[in-house]
Design a protein around this motif. Structure first.
Motif, PDB file in Angstrom:
ATOM      1  N   VAL A 236       0.682  -1.224   0.058  1.00  0.00           N
ATOM      2  CA  VAL A 236       0.090  -0.053  -0.070  1.00  0.00           C
ATOM      3  C   VAL A 236       1.006   1.324   0.092  1.00  0.00           C
ATOM      4  CG1 VAL A 236      -1.467   1.390   1.444  1.00  0.00           C
ATOM      5  CG2 VAL A 236      -2.018  -1.128   0.754  1.00  0.00           C
ATOM      6  N   VAL A 237       1.987   1.431   0.927  1.00  0.00           N
ATOM      7  CA  VAL A 237       2.933   2.519   0.998  1.00  0.00           C
ATOM      8  C   VAL A 237       3.545   2.868  -0.500  1.00  0.00           C
ATOM      9  CG1 VAL A 237       4.541   3.647   2.260  1.00  0.00           C
ATOM     10  CG2 VAL A 237       2.728   2.420   3.504  1.00  0.00           C
ATOM     11  N   ALA A 238       3.981   1.534  -0.725  1.00  0.00           N
ATOM     12  CA  ALA A 238       4.838   1.684  -2.044  1.00  0.00           C
ATOM     13  C   ALA A 238       3.585   2.176  -3.021  1.00  0.00           C
ATOM     14  CB  ALA A 238       5.368   0.455  -2.486  1.00  0.00           C
ATOM     15  N   MET A 239       2.563   1.737  -3.322  1.00  0.00           N
ATOM     16  CA  MET A 239       1.652   2.057  -4.419  1.00  0.00           C
ATOM     17  C   MET A 239       1.380   3.546  -4.268  1.00  0.00           C
ATOM     18  SD  MET A 239      -2.112   0.879  -4.877  1.00  0.00           S
ATOM     19  CE  MET A 239      -2.846   1.867  -3.475  1.00  0.00           C
ATOM     20  N   MET A 240       1.229   4.196  -3.073  1.00  0.00           N
ATOM     21  CA  MET A 240       0.739   5.398  -2.824  1.00  0.00           C
ATOM     22  C   MET A 240       1.789   6.463  -3.074  1.00  0.00           C
ATOM     23  SD  MET A 240      -2.568   5.547  -1.927  1.00  0.00           S
ATOM     24  CE  MET A 240      -2.923   6.862  -0.886  1.00  0.00           C
ATOM     25  N   LEU A 241       2.922   5.781  -2.933  1.00  0.00           N
ATOM     26  CA  LEU A 241       4.282   6.751  -3.118  1.00  0.00           C
ATOM     27  C   LEU A 241       4.559   6.768  -4.690  1.00  0.00           C
ATOM     28  CD1 LEU A 241       6.682   5.956  -0.244  1.00  0.00           C
ATOM     29  CD2 LEU A 241       5.349   7.740  -0.603  1.00  0.00           C
ATOM     30  N   ILE A 242       4.374   5.499  -5.408  1.00  0.00           N
ATOM     31  CA  ILE A 242       4.350   5.718  -6.742  1.00  0.00           C
ATOM     32  C   ILE A 242       3.521   6.576  -7.419  1.00  0.00           C
ATOM     33  CG2 ILE A 242       4.238   4.104  -8.818  1.00  0.00           C
ATOM     34  CD1 ILE A 242       5.494   1.993  -7.159  1.00  0.00           C
ATOM     35  N   TRP A 243       2.190   6.437  -6.861  1.00  0.00           N
ATOM     36  CA  TRP A 243       0.878   7.471  -7.397  1.00  0.00           C
ATOM     37  C   TRP A 243       1.552   9.022  -7.299  1.00  0.00           C
ATOM     38  CZ3 TRP A 243      -2.702   7.710 -10.865  1.00  0.00           C
ATOM     39  CH2 TRP A 243      -3.416   8.891 -10.976  1.00  0.00           C
ATOM     40  N   LEU A 244       1.943   9.167  -6.286  1.00  0.00           N
ATOM     41  CA  LEU A 244       2.551  10.632  -6.086  1.00  0.00           C
ATOM     42  C   LEU A 244       3.583  10.815  -7.019  1.00  0.00           C
ATOM     43  CD1 LEU A 244       2.539  13.107  -4.180  1.00  0.00           C
ATOM     44  CD2 LEU A 244       4.220  11.961  -2.537  1.00  0.00           C
ATOM     45  N   LEU A 245       4.470  10.036  -7.200  1.00  0.00           N
ATOM     46  CA  LEU A 245       5.430  10.357  -8.215  1.00  0.00           C
ATOM     47  C   LEU A 245       5.001  10.457  -9.616  1.00  0.00           C
ATOM     48  CD1 LEU A 245       8.388   7.947  -7.156  1.00  0.00           C
ATOM     49  CD2 LEU A 245       8.120  10.346  -6.532  1.00  0.00           C
ATOM     50  N   VAL A 246       3.906   9.778  -9.998  1.00  0.00           N
ATOM     51  CA  VAL A 246       3.460   9.841 -11.364  1.00  0.00           C
ATOM     52  C   VAL A 246       2.762  11.233 -11.378  1.00  0.00           C
ATOM     53  CG1 VAL A 246       1.659   8.822 -12.731  1.00  0.00           C
ATOM     54  CG2 VAL A 246       3.140   7.344 -11.550  1.00  0.00           C
ATOM     55  N   CYS A 247       2.132  11.612 -10.302  1.00  0.00           N
ATOM     56  CA  CYS A 247       1.241  12.938 -10.469  1.00  0.00           C
ATOM     57  C   CYS A 247       2.293  13.911 -10.518  1.00  0.00           C
ATOM     58  CB  CYS A 247       0.550  13.070  -9.100  1.00  0.00           C
ATOM     59  SG  CYS A 247      -1.083  11.830  -8.930  1.00  0.00           S
ATOM     60  N   LEU A 248       3.416  13.991  -9.878  1.00  0.00           N
ATOM     61  CA  LEU A 248       4.564  15.132  -9.825  1.00  0.00           C
ATOM     62  C   LEU A 248       5.249  15.031 -11.292  1.00  0.00           C
ATOM     63  CD1 LEU A 248       6.062  14.427  -6.357  1.00  0.00           C
ATOM     64  CD2 LEU A 248       4.862  16.149  -6.978  1.00  0.00           C
ATOM     65  N   SER A 249       4.953  13.889 -11.928  1.00  0.00           N
ATOM     66  CA  SER A 249       5.862  14.032 -13.248  1.00  0.00           C
ATOM     67  C   SER A 249       4.716  14.862 -14.355  1.00  0.00           C
ATOM     68  CB  SER A 249       5.687  12.389 -13.887  1.00  0.00           C
ATOM     69  OG  SER A 249       4.329  11.893 -14.103  1.00  0.00           O
ATOM     70  N   GLY A 250       3.672  15.158 -13.882  1.00  0.00           N
ATOM     71  CA  GLY A 250       2.804  15.962 -14.807  1.00  0.00           C
ATOM     72  C   GLY A 250       2.150  14.907 -15.968  1.00  0.00           C
ATOM     73  N   VAL A 251       2.316  13.539 -15.719  1.00  0.00           N
ATOM     74  CA  VAL A 251       1.556  12.900 -16.756  1.00  0.00           C
ATOM     75  C   VAL A 251       0.083  12.787 -16.678  1.00  0.00           C
ATOM     76  CG1 VAL A 251       1.226  10.416 -17.318  1.00  0.00           C
ATOM     77  CG2 VAL A 251       3.614  11.096 -16.716  1.00  0.00           C
ATOM     78  N   ILE A 252      -0.462  13.024 -15.767  1.00  0.00           N
ATOM     79  CA  ILE A 252      -1.866  12.942 -15.479  1.00  0.00           C
ATOM     80  C   ILE A 252      -2.563  14.378 -16.141  1.00  0.00           C
ATOM     81  CG2 ILE A 252      -3.849  12.955 -13.628  1.00  0.00           C
ATOM     82  CD1 ILE A 252      -2.208  10.433 -13.722  1.00  0.00           C
ATOM     83  N   ASP A 253      -1.822  15.261 -15.800  1.00  0.00           N
ATOM     84  CA  ASP A 253      -2.580  16.716 -16.602  1.00  0.00           C
ATOM     85  C   ASP A 253      -2.317  16.357 -18.131  1.00  0.00           C
ATOM     86  OD1 ASP A 253      -2.653  17.724 -14.067  1.00  0.00           O
ATOM     87  OD2 ASP A 253      -0.899  18.986 -13.913  1.00  0.00           O
ATOM     88  N   LEU A 254      -1.061  15.849 -18.733  1.00  0.00           N
ATOM     89  CA  LEU A 254      -1.002  15.744 -20.036  1.00  0.00           C
ATOM     90  C   LEU A 254      -1.960  14.942 -20.796  1.00  0.00           C
ATOM     91  CD1 LEU A 254       3.163  15.550 -20.432  1.00  0.00           C
ATOM     92  CD2 LEU A 254       1.597  17.396 -20.790  1.00  0.00           C
ATOM     93  N   LEU A 255      -2.410  13.812 -19.842  1.00  0.00           N
ATOM     94  CA  LEU A 255      -3.518  13.024 -20.320  1.00  0.00           C
ATOM     95  C   LEU A 255      -4.733  13.400 -20.229  1.00  0.00           C
ATOM     96  CD1 LEU A 255      -2.107   9.632 -18.815  1.00  0.00           C
ATOM     97  CD2 LEU A 255      -2.014  10.220 -21.412  1.00  0.00           C
TER      98      LEU A 255
END
Length: 290
Positions: A236-255
């Motif tokens: 769970v912790v790893a998943m949430m931290l990975i999701w945080l990094l994905v969001c910080l990368s800007g990918v979600i906004d670009l999509l």
């Protein structure tokens, strides 16, 4: 009986009153001495957590508090969970009410009551924000906290509510309802201020900053002073931290999935890790651990 360690305390601690309370409540237990420490054993992990919670609240054997002494093969039902998690449920109830009042963030006339900055619509799609200092000078201090209650869409609300129920009741059960409320408000304040500092005047909201705070609290507390209540499912912790990094990368906004309040997430996580560190260190000192 097969036993699970519930507590380990220095030999100098007087457990007499607390042991008497356990007997009055018909809690099965035994106490042994190991390496100069008292170890209290109970039949299962669920009861061990209840006994620890009982001792934190009533070390002198207050007879007015009761625990469920009989071991259960099944976990508590939903009604029982609500009774054990009243503050968690109360925060979620207020969140649902705000979602209804604001029509999930689609009604500016009511949404503006809860936003970090007051605003008015100019045309159909442009918001004019008023200075936060003006609102605070008028006594609208609630704006520092209420963005945590705003949600934009059913999926946003459902996901945040699910995670708040999962994390909030763990903290309420382990450390009490008022600490959960204090942490939620504190993480909400920090995440809102950080998000405002990052994005400036804008519409943002949701419990996700608070959730990252609760996650960080459970994560670090568990590393400092392990407790079954904060033992999160593996990954769970790893998943949430990975999701945080994905969001910080800007990918979600670009999509095109919408803007993510990254400042709120990071601010909440850092605040939660700090509170977990402090709480875990205090718990270790209380339990006599090095």
């Amino acid at each position: 009986m097969s036993a699970v360690e519930a507590m380990r305390l220095p030999a100098a601690v007087d457990l007499g009153a607390f042991v008497g309370l356990l007997r009055r409540l018909n809690v099965p237990f035994r106490v042994s001495e190991e390496s100069g420490e008292q170890v209290l054993w109970v039949p299962n992990a669920q009861l061990a957590e209840q006994v620890r919670s009982l001792y934190e609240r009533y070390p002198q054997g207050d007879p007015e508090f009761t625990v469920q002494a009989e071991p259960q093969r099944r976990g508590p039902g939903f009604v029982q969970q609500l009774k054990m998690s009243r503050m968690t449920a109360a925060v979620l109830l207020v969140t649902f009410v705000v979602a209804a009042i604001t029509t999930l963030g689609t009604t500016p006339e009511t949404l503006r009551w809860f936003t970090f900055q007051n605003f008015q619509m100019v045309g159909q799609d442009r918001a004019l924000f008023y200075p936060l200092a003006d609102s605070l000078a008028q006594g609208q201090w609630w704006r520092l906290f209420t963005p945590m209650l705003i949600h934009f869409g059913w999926l946003h609300l459902a996901m945040n509510a699910m995670w708040y129920w999962e994390l909030g009741r763990r903290i309420e059960y382990r450390q009490g309802p008022w600490l959960l409320l204090g942490l939620s408000l504190g993480f909400g304040l920090v995440s809102n201020v950080v998000q405002y500092g990052v994005s400036g005047p804008s519409l943002f909201g949701g419990l996700s900053g608070v959730l990252y705070g609760l996650l960080g609290h459970c994560w670090i507390f568990q590393r400092m002073a392990p407790t079954p209540a904060y033992q999160l499912p593996k990954g769970v912790v790893a998943m949430m931290l990975i999701w945080l990094l994905v969001c910080l990368s800007g990918v979600i906004d670009l999509l095109g999935f919408g803007s993510i309040a990254n400042g709120a997430h990071v601010g909440g996580l850092v605040a939660g890790c700090l509170s977990g560190l402090i709480g875990g260190l205090l718990a270790r000192r209380k339990n006599g651990s090095p």
